[in-house]
Motif scaffolding. Structure first.
Motif, PDB file in Angstrom:
ATOM      1  N   ALA A  33       4.718  60.164  10.651  1.00  0.00           N
ATOM      2  CA  ALA A  33       3.996  61.277  10.040  1.00  0.00           C
ATOM      3  C   ALA A  33       4.533  62.591  10.584  1.00  0.00           C
ATOM      4  N   PHE A  37       0.031  67.433   5.944  1.00  0.00           N
ATOM      5  CA  PHE A  37       0.548  66.201   6.520  1.00  0.00           C
ATOM      6  C   PHE A  37       1.494  65.528   5.539  1.00  0.00           C
ATOM      7  N   ASN A  38       2.494  64.882   6.101  1.00  0.00           N
ATOM      8  CA  ASN A  38       3.404  64.059   5.319  1.00  0.00           C
ATOM      9  C   ASN A  38       3.488  62.691   5.983  1.00  0.00           C
ATOM     10  N   GLN A  39       3.033  61.641   5.307  1.00  0.00           N
ATOM     11  CA  GLN A  39       3.161  60.292   5.832  1.00  0.00           C
ATOM     12  C   GLN A  39       4.292  59.594   5.090  1.00  0.00           C
ATOM     13  N   GLY A  82      -3.806  63.357   8.642  1.00  0.00           N
ATOM     14  CA  GLY A  82      -3.017  62.373   7.925  1.00  0.00           C
ATOM     15  C   GLY A  82      -2.664  61.168   8.778  1.00  0.00           C
ATOM     16  N   PRO A 135      -6.600  60.212   4.317  1.00  0.00           N
ATOM     17  CA  PRO A 135      -6.783  60.924   5.586  1.00  0.00           C
ATOM     18  C   PRO A 135      -8.019  60.419   6.325  1.00  0.00           C
ATOM     19  N   ASP A 190       2.496  63.500   0.572  1.00  0.00           N
ATOM     20  CA  ASP A 190       1.989  64.725   1.176  1.00  0.00           C
ATOM     21  C   ASP A 190       0.481  64.811   1.000  1.00  0.00           C
ATOM     22  N   GLN A 191      -0.202  65.298   2.031  1.00  0.00           N
ATOM     23  CA  GLN A 191      -1.650  65.487   1.984  1.00  0.00           C
ATOM     24  C   GLN A 191      -2.001  66.789   2.675  1.00  0.00           C
TER      25      GLN A 191
END
Length: 718
Positions: A406, A442-444, A489, A500, A452-453
């Motif tokens: 992440a 956030f990027n998981q 995330g 999330p 992306d979140q």
């Protein structure tokens, strides 16, 4: 953790004028937390301990909060080199460790989360700058003035919100007279070290302090088939701090600190008969404490750069304006063998990097019967948490590798205030409020998949407290405050996007009594508290590679006491018992290895032992000589009842049964107190204490606290 950095940063200052030799932005040089003993009939030194934990120089006994303080000198004498060993000196502090992360719990409030990009539940500060990641807490404890530990939410006093408490490492500041010290040390596991400082004026109104050192020590875990040791020290560090006083009302502090430790500290030690040992025999794996077998040579490093700047402008005798800015650049890398065997199964490269800036402006007023703190805070961080797992020949997925993890862009902005009003000469009210805004991206990712979140939240976090002075040496208080830890995330996983995790909220209720008797020779402090958790964050495992952060409600009751008795001018006794009852509320979670659902309702919280007690004795002898003038002996015992390490609490591998640790130290000084020879032995009985537990399909893995460790230090001050 040599958070002896950033001499100029702590935005904790007294409203009253600092002593003439202070002038620093971070705090007044009012007293160390272990000041010289008061003469007989003039009061116990404990009553005169002055801290700046609440951003004013105040006696510990006058502060309506639960606070512990230990001087940097005492930490060095007892061989406490970083936060992992601080548990022996601070009641109700529990520290766990796993794959290079330090997991801190105070009063049962903490986190077992070493995944994703969660924030620490207990905030750690280096002279006022928040260290945002759990891998940063191992900085060396050198050149410190003292360390202060606050319990409970701290959102109305500190720039970065803290749910469970705050640990403040406060550096020694530049002095206005030329002084310095050199120290050499040796000890168990081939320890060798040298450190020192020089401090004094460069010109009128310009003062500098330069410190640094080099330390090496073999690790506590030995890899049987290679001879390598893990969990040791191979550190070099340096710090420069400037104090500028262009006028009597303005002080400017600048600080720079760098540290790099090349010792490998990330590893997964098998703590039961894992599947490789069962299938191939004990020659390929071991589950004995402090021993490991691996087909790889482990490696790693931690590197931290901290830059700070602060301004203290004394607008009047009652009003001051503070600015504190900082930049932290941190990288942590671990190369380890997750299966804990000589079978060529897999190896992992774990890279955790963080770059952050913070800006804080504080207005502090101290008028008769009315005190206030008003602050504005901005924090921005770019952080990565990346796994690269490589499958080896014996792995069913061989050949190949998998990259997942992440990334985050964290933005926190806050306005906060804390107001104290004396309704009468004895009764006072304290109101606090924090307006907290998080805007985090956030990027998981998992292999080639990426999501992306964005997590946004704005919260009002209040505090209400009342105080009553029964007598000059007996004070009571009652308080309710709310702590908040943002959501965020997850790590990516192969089966799809993970939602999330939710923020956690803690409502903390506390009543306490602080008292001293017998001409301040007897100190008795009591506190009772109830904590209500909403959406506590905890870590769960997703076979075979990744993890997930879940949420659950919880509650915690507790009673703690701190007694100190100065029996004579040369003998001091202390006792600090604590009782905790922390449990999850109704929440069903699937155990990932077996696939069986469990209701956690009534399960004890991790790292929240039901009963702990710390007891100590300090004895001083006047030897009368020039070279050997004073001998000081210290003995400390800490007992803890059973500690749950994994929230399912299914068997003996998921908990540590009750144990006691004994620490001893001694020091002798010359007549001018400039030469000191100190020796210590910690964990005298060599007890192997399990401090973490993690389950995979291969078995249980974890870590142990340090075995018996001894050291000798010789220092000379000039």
């Amino acid at each position: 953790m040599a958070l002896g950095a950033l001499v100029a940063s702590l935005p904790s200052i007294a409203m009253a004028k600092a002593p003439a030799d202070s002038g620093a932005v971070n705090e007044p040089q009012a007293s160390t937390s272990e000041p010289a003993k008061a003469p007989a009939g003039e009061g116990n030194d404990v009553g005169e301990i002055v801290v700046t934990a609440l951003k004013r120089a105040e006696r510990v006994q006058n502060i309506p909060a639960s606070i512990s303080a230990v001087s940097g000198e005492m930490l060095a004498q007892r061989g406490i080199a970083d936060i992992r060993a601080l548990t022996s000196a601070i009641p109700n502090l529990v520290v766990g460790e796993f794959v290079g992360s330090t997991l801190i719990t105070i009063r049962g409030v903490g986190s077992n989360v070493d995944s994703g990009l969660t924030e620490p539940t207990v905030a750690v500060y280096a002279d006022g700058l928040a260290l945002p990641r759990a891998t940063m807490a191992r900085l060396r404890a050198v050149d410190l003035e003292r360390v202060e530990v606050l319990r409970g939410p701290q959102g109305t006093l500190y720039g970065r919100n803290a749910t469970g408490g705050a640990v403040n490492f406060i550096s020694a500041r530049p002095s206005k007279e030329l002084t310095g010290k050199v120290e050499v040390s040796t000890g168990s596991r081939d320890a060798l070290g040298i450190n020192g400082f020089v401090s004094g004026p460069l010109a009128d109104g310009v003062y500098v302090r330069v410190s640094g050192g080099r330390e090496k020590q073999d690790g506590i875990v030995k890899v049987l088939n290679t001879g390598q040791t893990l969990g040791g020290v191979d550190a070099k560090y340096g710090r420069v701090a400037f104090l500028l006083e262009p006028s009597s009302d303005i002080a400017v502090d600048l600080g720079l600190r760098y540290e790099r430790d090349n010792a490998p500290v990330g590893y997964q030690q098998s703590i039961n008969a894992n599947r490789f040992e069962i299938a191939n025999g004990p020659s390929v794996a071991t589950h004995e404490p402090y021993k490991l077998i691996s087909n790889n040579r482990l490696a790693g490093f931690k590197e931290t750069l901290i830059v700070s700047g602060g301004i203290n402008w004394q607008l009047s005798d009652a009003l001051s304006l503070k600015y504190l800015g900082g930049y932290i650049d941190h990288d942590s890398y671990d190369f380890y063998d997750p299966d804990g065997s000589s079978v060529a199964f897999s190896h992992v490269e774990y890279d955790r990097a963080s770059k952050s800036i913070s800006q804080e402006l504080t207005l502090i007023g101290d008028y008769e019967g009315f005190k206030f703190i008003l602050g504005a805070y901005f924090f921005k961080e770019k952080a990565n948490n990346i796994f690269l797992t490589t499958f080896e020949s014996a792995h069913p997925s061989f050949p190949g590798s998998l990259r997942f993890g992440a990334r985050a862009r964290i933005t926190n902005m806050a306005l906060y205030g804390d107001i104290k009003y004396s309704v009468t000469s004895r009764f006072g009210l304290n109101l606090g409020l924090r307006l907290n805004h998080e805007d985090n991206d956030f990027n998981q990712f998992f292999a080639t998949a990426s999501t992306d979140q964005t997590v946004k939240a704005t919260r009002l976090l209040p505090k209400v407290a009342a105080t009553y002075e029964f007598s000059p040496d007996v004070n009571g208080y009652a308080q309710w405050s709310r702590g908040y830890k943002s959501g965020g995330g997850q790590f990516g996983q192969g089966s799809g996007v993970q939602p999330p995790y939710r923020p956690e909220v803690l409502d903390a209720f506390e009543v306490g009594l602080k008292s001293q008797f017998a001409d301040r020779r007897v100190t008795a402090n009591l506190a009772a508290f109830y904590y209500k958790y909403t959406d506590l964050q905890f870590l769960n495992f997703i076979p075979e590679f990744t993890t997930r952060i879940d949420n659950s409600d919880a509650r915690l009751f507790g009673v703690e006491a701190d007694f100190r008795f100065e029996a004579t001018d040369h003998t001091t006794l202390s006792l600090a018992p604590t009782w905790l009852d922390g449990k999850f509320k109704d929440r069903v979670v699937v155990e990932p290895v077996t696939g069986i659902p469990y209701n956690l309702d009534g399960n004890r919280l991790p790292r929240a032992p039901k009963f702990t007690v710390s007891a100590g004795i300090e004895q001083r002898f006047d030897l009368g000589g020039d070279l050997f003038s004073e001998l000081q002996l210290n003995g400390n015992v800490k007992y803890s009842s059973t500690t749950v390490l994994r929230f399912f609490d299914l068997n003996e591998f998921e908990r540590q049964t009750g144990y006691a640790l004994i620490d001893l130290s001694a020091s002798v000084m010359d007549a001018d107190r400039k030469t000191r020879l100190a020796a210590f032995v910690n964990n005298l009985t060599d007890k192997a204490v399990q401090i973490s537990s993690f389950r995979t399909a291969n078995g249980y893995y974890g870590n142990y606290g340090a075995p018996r460790t001894w050291g000798v230090r010789l220092s000379r001050q000039f």
